[in-house]
Structure formats: C-alpha cells, structure tokens
Motif scaffolding. Structure first.
Motif, PDB file in Angstrom:
ATOM      1  N   GLY A   7       0.815  -1.211   0.000  1.00  0.00           N
ATOM      2  CA  GLY A   7       0.000   0.000   0.000  1.00  0.00           C
ATOM      3  C   GLY A   7       0.845   1.255   0.000  1.00  0.00           C
ATOM      4  O   GLY A   7       1.703   1.440   0.873  1.00  0.00           O
ATOM      5  N   LEU A   8       0.603   2.127  -0.973  1.00  0.00           N
ATOM      6  CA  LEU A   8       1.370   3.354  -1.106  1.00  0.00           C
ATOM      7  C   LEU A   8       0.453   4.573  -1.163  1.00  0.00           C
ATOM      8  O   LEU A   8       0.716   5.538  -1.874  1.00  0.00           O
ATOM      9  N   GLY A   9      -0.638   4.512  -0.403  1.00  0.00           N
ATOM     10  CA  GLY A   9      -1.477   5.693  -0.249  1.00  0.00           C
ATOM     11  C   GLY A   9      -0.783   6.701   0.647  1.00  0.00           C
ATOM     12  O   GLY A   9       0.442   6.655   0.831  1.00  0.00           O
ATOM     13  N   ARG A  10      -1.551   7.592   1.246  1.00  0.00           N
ATOM     14  CA  ARG A  10      -0.944   8.675   2.016  1.00  0.00           C
ATOM     15  C   ARG A  10      -0.073   8.157   3.158  1.00  0.00           C
ATOM     16  O   ARG A  10       1.097   8.530   3.276  1.00  0.00           O
ATOM     17  N   ALA A  13       2.849   5.841   1.815  1.00  0.00           N
ATOM     18  CA  ALA A  13       3.982   6.592   1.279  1.00  0.00           C
ATOM     19  C   ALA A  13       4.853   7.136   2.407  1.00  0.00           C
ATOM     20  O   ALA A  13       6.093   7.159   2.303  1.00  0.00           O
ATOM     21  N   PHE A  14       4.210   7.559   3.496  1.00  0.00           N
ATOM     22  CA  PHE A  14       4.971   8.037   4.649  1.00  0.00           C
ATOM     23  C   PHE A  14       5.799   6.898   5.248  1.00  0.00           C
ATOM     24  O   PHE A  14       6.983   7.072   5.565  1.00  0.00           O
ATOM     25  N   HIS A  15       5.185   5.721   5.399  1.00  0.00           N
ATOM     26  CA  HIS A  15       5.901   4.572   5.941  1.00  0.00           C
ATOM     27  C   HIS A  15       7.051   4.166   5.021  1.00  0.00           C
ATOM     28  O   HIS A  15       8.105   3.724   5.496  1.00  0.00           O
ATOM     29  N   ALA A  16       6.863   4.308   3.711  1.00  0.00           N
ATOM     30  CA  ALA A  16       7.937   3.943   2.774  1.00  0.00           C
ATOM     31  C   ALA A  16       9.180   4.777   3.030  1.00  0.00           C
ATOM     32  O   ALA A  16      10.306   4.246   3.076  1.00  0.00           O
ATOM     33  N   ALA A  17       8.992   6.076   3.214  1.00  0.00           N
ATOM     34  CA  ALA A  17      10.134   6.951   3.479  1.00  0.00           C
ATOM     35  C   ALA A  17      10.782   6.610   4.818  1.00  0.00           C
ATOM     36  O   ALA A  17      12.011   6.603   4.946  1.00  0.00           O
ATOM     37  N   THR A  18       9.948   6.324   5.820  1.00  0.00           N
ATOM     38  CA  THR A  18      10.472   5.962   7.141  1.00  0.00           C
ATOM     39  C   THR A  18      11.277   4.669   7.082  1.00  0.00           C
ATOM     40  O   THR A  18      12.384   4.576   7.638  1.00  0.00           O
ATOM     41  N   LEU A  19      10.731   3.664   6.421  1.00  0.00           N
ATOM     42  CA  LEU A  19      11.407   2.371   6.333  1.00  0.00           C
ATOM     43  C   LEU A  19      12.706   2.464   5.543  1.00  0.00           C
ATOM     44  O   LEU A  19      13.725   1.884   5.930  1.00  0.00           O
ATOM     45  N   VAL A  25      16.874  -1.482   8.030  1.00  0.00           N
ATOM     46  CA  VAL A  25      16.277  -1.944   6.774  1.00  0.00           C
ATOM     47  C   VAL A  25      17.324  -1.899   5.663  1.00  0.00           C
ATOM     48  O   VAL A  25      17.759  -0.827   5.245  1.00  0.00           O
ATOM     49  N   ASP A  26      17.718  -3.078   5.193  1.00  0.00           N
ATOM     50  CA  ASP A  26      18.677  -3.173   4.094  1.00  0.00           C
ATOM     51  C   ASP A  26      17.995  -3.094   2.736  1.00  0.00           C
ATOM     52  O   ASP A  26      18.576  -2.601   1.768  1.00  0.00           O
ATOM     53  N   GLU A  27      16.752  -3.610   2.681  1.00  0.00           N
ATOM     54  CA  GLU A  27      16.031  -3.625   1.404  1.00  0.00           C
ATOM     55  C   GLU A  27      14.548  -3.450   1.676  1.00  0.00           C
ATOM     56  O   GLU A  27      13.995  -4.064   2.594  1.00  0.00           O
ATOM     57  N   LEU A  28      13.901  -2.618   0.875  1.00  0.00           N
ATOM     58  CA  LEU A  28      12.467  -2.375   0.980  1.00  0.00           C
ATOM     59  C   LEU A  28      11.798  -2.837  -0.305  1.00  0.00           C
ATOM     60  O   LEU A  28      12.154  -2.397  -1.399  1.00  0.00           O
ATOM     61  N   ILE A  29      10.812  -3.721  -0.161  1.00  0.00           N
ATOM     62  CA  ILE A  29      10.032  -4.219  -1.290  1.00  0.00           C
ATOM     63  C   ILE A  29       8.632  -3.618  -1.191  1.00  0.00           C
ATOM     64  O   ILE A  29       7.974  -3.749  -0.157  1.00  0.00           O
ATOM     65  N   PRO A  38       9.461   6.211  -4.873  1.00  0.00           N
ATOM     66  CA  PRO A  38      10.902   6.374  -5.108  1.00  0.00           C
ATOM     67  C   PRO A  38      11.725   5.542  -4.133  1.00  0.00           C
ATOM     68  O   PRO A  38      12.950   5.447  -4.266  1.00  0.00           O
ATOM     69  N   TYR A  39      11.036   4.969  -3.143  1.00  0.00           N
ATOM     70  CA  TYR A  39      11.735   4.156  -2.137  1.00  0.00           C
ATOM     71  C   TYR A  39      11.459   2.679  -2.397  1.00  0.00           C
ATOM     72  O   TYR A  39      10.343   2.266  -2.650  1.00  0.00           O
TER      73      TYR A  39
END
Length: 310
Positions: A7-10, A13-19, A25-29, A38-39
């Motif tokens: 999920g990349l909603g609001r 997307a915030f969690h993606a940047a945090t992770l 975190v070595d890798e984010l899928i 972009p993350y």
C-alpha cells in the motif's frame, strides 16, 4: 533486514520513506496496484523478514493472516478488519505470531508523558478523562460511505488510548451525534459531530467530543484529571484554541503532520521490539467500545460493552 510494504497511499507513502531511512532496513520491497514509490523496489512483500500493511481496510484481515501463515511479523494500520467477527477470526488465526496494529497515539510524546504521570502516581487518583478528536475538513463522501461510522473510523483511536493510558476497561457508553455539514454523512447513516460519555470499570467517567468540521484546524487532545493535578496531551502551541490572551501558532493541518514523530516511533518499535506494543487483542477491545458507541447512537440509550462482545 528485508521489509515488505503493501500500500502506497498517504500513510503508506509516509511509511515507505520511514522504512527506507531506517538503519535496520537493508532492502524495501513495495507493492501497490496503481502507485509507485521512489523508495524500495517492486516485488513480493511476503518474501521478506517483516511486512507493513497500509492497504484499504477490506484487505487487512487477509493480509495479516497471510503473513502469519508464513511466520512473518506484521505491522498493520488500523483496523484489523471491518467487523468484530472478522477481527476475532484474525485474532484466532494469528495466535503465536507477532502482529502490531497501528494506533500511533501510544507513541506520541504528549500521550506517553500523560500516561506515565498517571501510572507513576503524579496525578493522584484519576477522577475524570476528557478526549477530543476533531478534523479540520471531512473525508470524501465515498470514504464515509464505507468507513463504518465516526466511532469505528475516527474515535477508535480515542477508545484505544483511553484503555492504554488508564489501564482500565470501558464498561458502558452513552453516545450521541449530529449532522451539521454535508448531506452525505446522514445519507451514509453517519454523523459529522459526536459526543459520548464512557464509564470505566472502576467507575471513572470519561467524556469524548469529535467533529469532521473543526474550522480552526486539526485538534486531538486527552485530559487526565487526578486528585493531585491534571495533565493534558495535545495542548501545544499549535492546538487550534483561541483565548483573549493567546492566539495559537499555525494549527496542525492534518493527522499525518500532527503525529509524524509518533508514526516514525511506532515503525521503529515494530522493527526493534520483541513483543507487540499494540496487539490484535487490544484492537478488538477498542472495536468493542466503538460497536457499543455506534449502537448507543442508533438506539439512543446507554449500552453496556458486554452487549456487543462475542
């Protein structure tokens, strides 16, 4: 570690940047049917060491169970599921697995300080609690139609933090509401302004007020009044409260901005902790209170939380 994000909603997307910025975190899928980030890189989030679920509510139960079947720790935004029956099913299916539910107020410095002061005896004996959750503007009509109503969607955060901060359970609710704005709330069987009186298991009274139309800005607070002193969470320079002596700084525009630090802290807690600080069982207890509040609103009577337990 490798972390999967669904999920990349609001908030996703915030969690993606945090992770992506977290040192563990070595890798984010990432996975989202319509959005990109972009993350991280696209892929199967379940081929990871842990998953973060930030998809629409209707998918939460299935995804949590899927993670548990694979033995992967899961963080999931609230709610666990749309109904009590589904939440109980997920609770049973997740036995023995680590699942954390996203009630971020537990990680907010103000709420933590107030709860700690109460537990350490600084406030004395708790006499009353007052809570406010008010949005500056309502969500879209299509969201309200499937949200489950203001007590399940919005005030469930108040019900969770009330239990967590006081260490008590809610035994009865007397809720009411009004429609002061757009017609789509009433058309969906919902209200846009709310109030409730809750009784805790030791007799302490808690009051709650909420609105989808708080023109001053985003306002979320909790007041713990004890026999020695009172402590308030959320009463900072950006709280949208005007007095003759005080004009607030620029009010908080929304919940993500207001709780930015808390959202980061809960993800850190998920990645670094051994036990869930907010379990599916905790989420179920808050949902029971929300169910009782919604029933009270509709039947215009006090409701015992025991009436809605299963």
């Amino acid at each position: 570690m490798r972390v999967g994000l669904l999920g990349l909603g609001r908030i996703g997307a915030f969690h993606a940047a945090t992770l992506a910025a977290h040192p563990l975190v070595d890798e984010l899928i990432v996975a989202d049917p319509v959005r990109t980030s972009p993350y991280g890189r696209p892929g199967d989030p379940f081929e990871s060491d842990a998953v973060v679920i930030a998809t629409p509510t209707g998918t939460h139960a299935e995804l949590i169970i899927r993670a548990c079947e694979r033995g992967i720790p899961a963080f999931c935004e609230k709610p666990v599921a749309g109904t009590v029956a589904e939440t109980v099913k997920v609770l049973e299916a997740s036995a023995g697995n680590r699942v954390q539910i996203g009630f971020q107020r537990r990680f907010d410095p103000g709420y933590v300080a107030a709860a700690t002061a109460l537990r350490d005896g600084e406030l004395g004996e708790l006499h009353r609690v007052h809570m406010v959750t008010a949005d500056p503007a309502p969500p879209p009509a299509e969201y309200i139609a499937t949200s489950g109503g203001i007590f399940r969607d919005c005030h469930i955060h108040d019900f969770d933090i009330l239990r967590w901060a006081t260490g008590r359970e809610v035994v009865s609710v007397y809720a009411t509401g009004a429609n002061r704005g757009a017609a789509f709330f009433e058309e969906a069987g919902d209200v846009d302004n709310s109030a409730a009186l809750l009784t805790l298991d030791d007799g302490t009274l808690a009051t709650l007020q909420g609105s989808r139309y708080n023109g001053g800005g985003y306002d979320v607070r909790m007041e713990l009044a004890g026999s020695r002193r009172t402590m308030v969470a959320g009463l900072d320079g950006r709280a949208p409260l005007h007095t003759e002596e005080h004009v607030p700084d620029e009010p908080w525009p929304d919940f993500v901005t207001r709780f930015e630090a808390a959202y980061r802290s809960e993800i850190d807690g998920f990645l670094t902790g051994d036990e869930s600080p907010c379990t599916i069982g905790d989420a179920l207890e808050a949902l029971y209170v929300a169910e009782a509040a919604d029933l009270s609103l509709r039947e215009r009577r006090p409701v015992e939380v025991a009436e809605v337990r299963r």
